[in-house]
Design a protein around this motif. Sequence first.
Motif, PDB file in Angstrom:
ATOM      1  N   LYS A  92       0.335  39.842  14.078  1.00  0.00           N
ATOM      2  CA  LYS A  92      -0.424  40.902  12.943  1.00  0.00           C
ATOM      3  C   LYS A  92      -0.184  40.104  11.490  1.00  0.00           C
ATOM      4  N   CYS A  93      -1.460  40.148  10.944  1.00  0.00           N
ATOM      5  CA  CYS A  93      -1.707  39.522   9.697  1.00  0.00           C
ATOM      6  C   CYS A  93      -2.157  40.342   8.485  1.00  0.00           C
ATOM      7  N   PRO A  94      -2.033  39.930   7.032  1.00  0.00           N
ATOM      8  CA  PRO A  94      -2.665  40.771   6.214  1.00  0.00           C
ATOM      9  C   PRO A  94      -4.171  40.572   6.120  1.00  0.00           C
ATOM     10  N   LEU A  95      -4.881  41.616   5.218  1.00  0.00           N
ATOM     11  CA  LEU A  95      -6.132  41.435   4.955  1.00  0.00           C
ATOM     12  C   LEU A  95      -6.415  41.682   3.519  1.00  0.00           C
ATOM     13  N   LEU A  96      -7.573  41.602   3.049  1.00  0.00           N
ATOM     14  CA  LEU A  96      -7.690  41.655   1.546  1.00  0.00           C
ATOM     15  C   LEU A  96      -8.340  43.208   1.196  1.00  0.00           C
ATOM     16  N   THR A  97      -7.624  43.921   0.371  1.00  0.00           N
ATOM     17  CA  THR A  97      -8.074  45.328  -0.061  1.00  0.00           C
ATOM     18  C   THR A  97      -8.602  44.762  -1.277  1.00  0.00           C
ATOM     19  N   SER A  98      -9.347  46.025  -1.985  1.00  0.00           N
ATOM     20  CA  SER A  98     -10.171  45.818  -3.399  1.00  0.00           C
ATOM     21  C   SER A  98      -8.895  45.311  -4.427  1.00  0.00           C
ATOM     22  N   ASP A  99      -7.802  45.950  -4.192  1.00  0.00           N
ATOM     23  CA  ASP A  99      -6.666  45.624  -5.237  1.00  0.00           C
ATOM     24  C   ASP A  99      -6.202  44.060  -4.947  1.00  0.00           C
ATOM     25  N   LYS A 100      -6.299  43.533  -3.777  1.00  0.00           N
ATOM     26  CA  LYS A 100      -5.890  42.286  -3.644  1.00  0.00           C
ATOM     27  C   LYS A 100      -6.959  41.255  -4.191  1.00  0.00           C
ATOM     28  N   LEU A 101      -8.208  41.768  -3.843  1.00  0.00           N
ATOM     29  CA  LEU A 101      -9.257  41.042  -4.470  1.00  0.00           C
ATOM     30  C   LEU A 101      -9.354  40.988  -5.922  1.00  0.00           C
ATOM     31  N   GLN A 102      -9.064  41.973  -6.624  1.00  0.00           N
ATOM     32  CA  GLN A 102      -8.628  42.098  -8.087  1.00  0.00           C
ATOM     33  C   GLN A 102      -7.683  41.138  -8.655  1.00  0.00           C
ATOM     34  N   ALA A 103      -6.719  41.282  -7.945  1.00  0.00           N
ATOM     35  CA  ALA A 103      -5.544  40.372  -8.220  1.00  0.00           C
ATOM     36  C   ALA A 103      -5.910  38.897  -8.166  1.00  0.00           C
ATOM     37  N   ILE A 104      -6.727  38.463  -7.172  1.00  0.00           N
ATOM     38  CA  ILE A 104      -7.124  37.129  -7.073  1.00  0.00           C
ATOM     39  C   ILE A 104      -8.110  36.745  -8.015  1.00  0.00           C
ATOM     40  N   ARG A 105      -8.744  37.771  -8.589  1.00  0.00           N
ATOM     41  CA  ARG A 105      -9.855  37.305  -9.623  1.00  0.00           C
ATOM     42  C   ARG A 105      -9.317  37.570 -10.852  1.00  0.00           C
ATOM     43  N   ALA A 106      -8.066  38.057 -11.091  1.00  0.00           N
ATOM     44  CA  ALA A 106      -7.328  38.222 -12.348  1.00  0.00           C
ATOM     45  C   ALA A 106      -6.694  36.884 -12.554  1.00  0.00           C
ATOM     46  N   GLN A 107      -6.454  36.158 -11.535  1.00  0.00           N
ATOM     47  CA  GLN A 107      -5.919  34.785 -11.529  1.00  0.00           C
ATOM     48  C   GLN A 107      -6.701  33.951 -11.854  1.00  0.00           C
ATOM     49  N   GLY A 108      -8.052  34.248 -11.866  1.00  0.00           N
ATOM     50  CA  GLY A 108      -9.284  33.200 -12.106  1.00  0.00           C
ATOM     51  C   GLY A 108      -9.402  32.543 -10.915  1.00  0.00           C
ATOM     52  N   ARG A 109      -9.146  32.919  -9.720  1.00  0.00           N
ATOM     53  CA  ARG A 109      -9.362  32.440  -8.541  1.00  0.00           C
ATOM     54  C   ARG A 109     -10.690  32.962  -7.994  1.00  0.00           C
ATOM     55  N   ASN A 140     -15.546  50.381  -1.293  1.00  0.00           N
ATOM     56  CA  ASN A 140     -15.506  48.961  -0.584  1.00  0.00           C
ATOM     57  C   ASN A 140     -14.269  48.714   0.489  1.00  0.00           C
ATOM     58  N   THR A 141     -13.594  49.546   0.618  1.00  0.00           N
ATOM     59  CA  THR A 141     -12.651  49.608   1.817  1.00  0.00           C
ATOM     60  C   THR A 141     -12.718  50.515   2.755  1.00  0.00           C
ATOM     61  N   ASP A 142     -13.777  51.329   2.780  1.00  0.00           N
ATOM     62  CA  ASP A 142     -14.321  52.126   3.937  1.00  0.00           C
ATOM     63  C   ASP A 142     -14.813  51.466   4.916  1.00  0.00           C
ATOM     64  N   SER A 143     -14.390  51.390   6.058  1.00  0.00           N
ATOM     65  CA  SER A 143     -15.090  50.646   7.116  1.00  0.00           C
ATOM     66  C   SER A 143     -15.514  51.609   8.216  1.00  0.00           C
ATOM     67  N   ASP A 144     -15.917  52.973   7.917  1.00  0.00           N
ATOM     68  CA  ASP A 144     -16.690  53.682   8.492  1.00  0.00           C
ATOM     69  C   ASP A 144     -18.094  53.900   7.912  1.00  0.00           C
ATOM     70  N   ILE A 145     -18.160  54.108   6.558  1.00  0.00           N
ATOM     71  CA  ILE A 145     -19.200  54.344   5.815  1.00  0.00           C
ATOM     72  C   ILE A 145     -19.573  53.168   4.858  1.00  0.00           C
ATOM     73  N   HIS A 146     -20.733  52.499   5.243  1.00  0.00           N
ATOM     74  CA  HIS A 146     -20.988  51.307   3.936  1.00  0.00           C
ATOM     75  C   HIS A 146     -20.962  51.801   2.496  1.00  0.00           C
ATOM     76  N   SER A 147     -20.905  51.026   1.582  1.00  0.00           N
ATOM     77  CA  SER A 147     -20.548  51.139   0.166  1.00  0.00           C
ATOM     78  C   SER A 147     -22.056  51.816  -0.231  1.00  0.00           C
ATOM     79  N   THR A 148     -23.170  51.107   0.191  1.00  0.00           N
ATOM     80  CA  THR A 148     -24.435  51.738  -0.242  1.00  0.00           C
ATOM     81  C   THR A 148     -24.826  53.221  -0.064  1.00  0.00           C
ATOM     82  N   ARG A 149     -24.229  53.830   0.944  1.00  0.00           N
ATOM     83  CA  ARG A 149     -24.210  55.155   1.485  1.00  0.00           C
ATOM     84  C   ARG A 149     -23.329  55.830   0.518  1.00  0.00           C
TER      85      ARG A 149
END
Lengths: 351, 351, 351, 351
Positions: free
Chosen positions: B144-161, D298-307
Amino acid sequence: MAPVQILKFPISSPGDTSPLQKIQEAGYDPSQILAVVGKTEGNGCVNDFSRTLASAVWEPLIPADAVTVFSGGTEGVLSPHVTFFLRETGDATTGLSASVGHTRTLAPHEVGTEEQTRQVATTVAQLIRQMDVTPEQVHLVLVKCPLLTSDKLQAIRAQGRVPITSDTYESMARSRYASAIGIAAALGEVPEGGVPAIMRPGQGEHHWSAKASCSSGAELDDCHILVLASSSPTSSSSPPREQRLHAVSRPMADAMDAASILHLLDQVRKDDGEVLQVFAKAEADPSGRVRGFRHTMNTDSDIHSTRHARAAVGGLIAGLVSDAQIYVSGGGEGQGPSGGGSLCLVYRTPG
Amino acid sequence: MAPVQILKFPISSPGDTSPLQKIQEAGYDPSQILAVVGKTEGNGCVNDFSRTLASAVWEPLIPADAVTVFSGGTEGVLSPHVTFFLRETGDATTGLSASVGHTRTLAPHEVGTEEQTRQVATTVAQLIRQMDVTPEQVHLVLVKCPLLTSDKLQAIRAQGRVPITSDTYESMARSRYASAIGIAAALGEVPEGGVPAIMRPGQGEHHWSAKASCSSGAELDDCHILVLASSSPTSSSSPPREQRLHAVSRPMADAMDAASILHLLDQVRKDDGEVLQVFAKAEADPSGRVRGFRHTMNTDSDIHSTRHARAAVGGLIAGLVSDAQIYVSGGGEGQGPSGGGSLCLVYRTPG
Amino acid sequence: MAPVQILKFPISSPGDTSPLQKIQEAGYDPSQILAVVGKTEGNGCVNDFSRTLASAVWEPLIPADAVTVFSGGTEGVLSPHVTFFLRETGDATTGLSASVGHTRTLAPHEVGTEEQTRQVATTVAQLIRQMDVTPEQVHLVLVKCPLLTSDKLQAIRAQGRVPITSDTYESMARSRYASAIGIAAALGEVPEGGVPAIMRPGQGEHHWSAKASCSSGAELDDCHILVLASSSPTSSSSPPREQRLHAVSRPMADAMDAASILHLLDQVRKDDGEVLQVFAKAEADPSGRVRGFRHTMNTDSDIHSTRHARAAVGGLIAGLVSDAQIYVSGGGEGQGPSGGGSLCLVYRTPG
Amino acid sequence: MAPVQILKFPISSPGDTSPLQKIQEAGYDPSQILAVVGKTEGNGCVNDFSRTLASAVWEPLIPADAVTVFSGGTEGVLSPHVTFFLRETGDATTGLSASVGHTRTLAPHEVGTEEQTRQVATTVAQLIRQMDVTPEQVHLVLVKCPLLTSDKLQAIRAQGRVPITSDTYESMARSRYASAIGIAAALGEVPEGGVPAIMRPGQGEHHWSAKASCSSGAELDDCHILVLASSSPTSSSSPPREQRLHAVSRPMADAMDAASILHLLDQVRKDDGEVLQVFAKAEADPSGRVRGFRHTMNTDSDIHSTRHARAAVGGLIAGLVSDAQIYVSGGGEGQGPSGGGSLCLVYRTPG
């Protein structure tokens, strides 16, 4: 009685009519088309415009007295395709016969009611008489029937009537059930004169036809009907040599009923046959359990239960017959036992 | 090496912990829990809070060194349940052994990368060493492994990655693949030192482990890992009398591969065994075709392909084993051949 | 009558309880919590486990007599958050008072029936008496009420009863309506003794409460209730200087009713106030038309109409108040006029 | 330069062509149709066959050099409709001019690439030259462009090429962006010669056109393009008396930007005008936040963000203009600032 040939082709989209050329390459003329029965890749629910698109492109290309039956929903491994029912010419016999027709247009307030049941029963009975077959020889009755849209609901209310349901998705189930009981009446599967009692609200869905496969859609206002029968009286013995096409049927008891599928496949194998097409109905058991196991198809508010059921039963049958271009339709109300569904295999034996 | 027992119970909701009492009634103490592996009834995708809920209610109830693996998605006939891996006490042998562990917490920018692969490989290798089994004896590695949420994506970008993907659903696939290649490395299924090349962008997904079953989730930041092995060296002969639990595995070649399932079931039948649990991975073939048939799982913008795949493969396996409480997980990247997935059966033979 | 303070905080997931620390930093003690009202990011429908997760993590942290109300669904721009209703201590007055309670557990067969209406009416009436306010001072009655799952439907049938509906999603609407009519009865918005007639099947939904906001969920078996009132008798004049918090309400006539929102915002502006929170109900007009325009929310079989309605009305209100952490709940049966919904603004004026 | 009239009609389904009669009743001949621009009620994503159906029924009815632009998705209150751009005959002037064209067919591997950008830029530049307007007079450039289906992906791979993305939904975003940058180049909104650098992978989406509105679909293989301009040079003063139709534009900064809409409506009001149509782009802010608030699109896997985005922005604009037959299209990559979208109002002033 018209002997029929059955040909099946993939489609690249609901609007793909290239199979018309394929039947010509196979030596058939479009005038021989009795029915185009297809699976298209929409959601199979109320707003499935893949069915409407397929109807719109195919209807101008087929004879005036032919019918289309497009069932939406190719969830899981199911693959979009069309199946042609073609009239054989001359005195050819194939072992299979089919006949098609349609009811009159149903007014919005008639959809899903006893009146729809009566109309379907009358038309199916006529087709069977024309075909000169016994109910036992019939292995499949396909019906495409209307549903209630917001506009139709509004029209009903404008007349001061109360719709059978105000839920457009639920209207699909009501319409399928009304058609199925019509088929059952025509085939003698429900007691003569029993329709009014069966269709009374709150009677549950204890009655069903083992041969019915009904699908609802917004793309039509009448019911399109196809009856498929064996040319020869049903018997457990092997078919006569000259017969090349065969239909066998046996309803699935539930959505996990591999045994029924394997039973029919055994018959095919004994006859050294090759499966041409499978017609199956699938549904989420309304009890919320399948073979004692809790399923979640009726509590999933993201995916309608008919989509779940098609995916699961489609996965099972496709795996067992090694063919993904099969006709698996969702919503089995009155079409086989509750939680299960009707099942018909068409196969070919060497000449 | 810890001999393990496997017990399985239905759950009435993701928050249902009543099976804890059931294992006690069966004579086990919660302290013997090595892992709780469950299927919960969410969408199995990014916003599946059924997994988070299950983790939240179970983690306080199990030993500190035990792990949870909750895979969301019980599409079609699949039924929500939990499977316990329980340490046998004393000198009992069961024929099966298991070991669990976890990697360090992965920083958001590490999810789905070669670093995750390395961490998984290291942990899996350690567990195998502890168990003192050969890679051939291993039949299943659950991660069982992690995924990227919007918050994690933002954290990555905040590091300039730059994130490996800005699509949260796609990050699940990347994470599963990174874990799967880690397993393959630990089991010697990919060439030693080959990981960097395999994980390089654009390398496709030609490499895979036949034993890997990986699932991503927002409910954790590290990787939970379970290795399941046979106690005795793998052989085609029947198992020794004293062994009661057995694992067999063989990847499905595609989502319609009934033959592989039937092959394993034949083995069970030969041993006069009873299937306890099935662990399968399912995916929509990325080529857009399954066994040559066009499927629509990758173009359905209403239902994600992992949901379709679980429903179809779940329907096939459930029908064949007559059990809906099976562990079918979606997204098979690197976990079996492309379009197919790893498959492991655990069964019991009479004592 | 308890004067209340209202504080609102974002949550990073349905399981995020960090706002508890935020209220402490703001000088409040958890013992002062009267209610935690939140929007969580599930589908807001039957299988919304984000609500269940939020309930599971919050209920151990709040006083035994406090209530939780979690409404799922943050479609569009809506942002997950929790709103605390906090008891002010000492003889502070805030201008707002609130009281909370709950009904007894409802048996499955009572959900959505006149009995639920009676229970809600009784509890709401009690709370209003305790608060010593007039119905006119009440601006919001929040109810969280149960729904029917497959298991509850099965339990009802096992008793030989007929469920009010066999559609789990539809049961949410029935439950909301039953609660709303209970509120209307308690507030005198429906004729005394009129409940039995109103709740009779087929009576349509012509009755409603302008203050009701009801939400169904699988996470509870009773009804959680919160009543919010102005401390001072309602008047069109500006509030007394010492009052700092204010509630105003006015139902939206339809889902496009910007005018009603702007009307309340004008009031806020006149008072030089700042909006703290908005509580709104949203629904897809059952007629299939909004302000004469055909909408497709009731024929979209991929997204339930409550999700559409929250997204649209949420987008409108969030844009107008420039705040996405607002409480917009879907399904307005009996909660404002058909196709519209109740609307309540809470705002703060300078001291 | 062709002066154009704009007429708008509801449609009862994507296949409804009855508005053709309506334009005739209004005194126009089908030969005057320059473009049919519609909102249809599909999911607006990859498998939206409502667009394909609308194209199939309309294209035989309009002049060979006219174009169709169907944007799927009428989430929330949005209402399905078609907008006609009609060539005025004689020497009538209307204040608005429009021109339409299309690019050559794009090979699958060109979709979403710099080559698509170049083709769009060239065609848009040509149309502007033909119209003899300045870039400042242009208020809207509508583009309908192709996407990648599973079949197209397979075709690309069969050529040994690597697709820009293997995610069919993501290909819609890539195609929209490529078109938008083409528009920006033609309008001088990006530096001359800057396209190659902008379209290089990993460059983010920092460049955009304030006038672009691009929509992807499986129903075409080239790009359909419409340019709409004011007849008179843009100025802040009121329009000359003889001008009756006007276009104003101003991008929304984010999905909650009521201020920009109100700003344009103020202009309409000052001119004593009546809004005829709104063209808006909507998107889920890729940062995961809108105006600082976490959104879950962007984290809703049931409804695409454009909708989600169409529903929210559609709800906001429809409420403010009191019209649900507006053109709100989802996915704003390069079409206005990130998280926002282009916005154009067309209005009529008294003669």
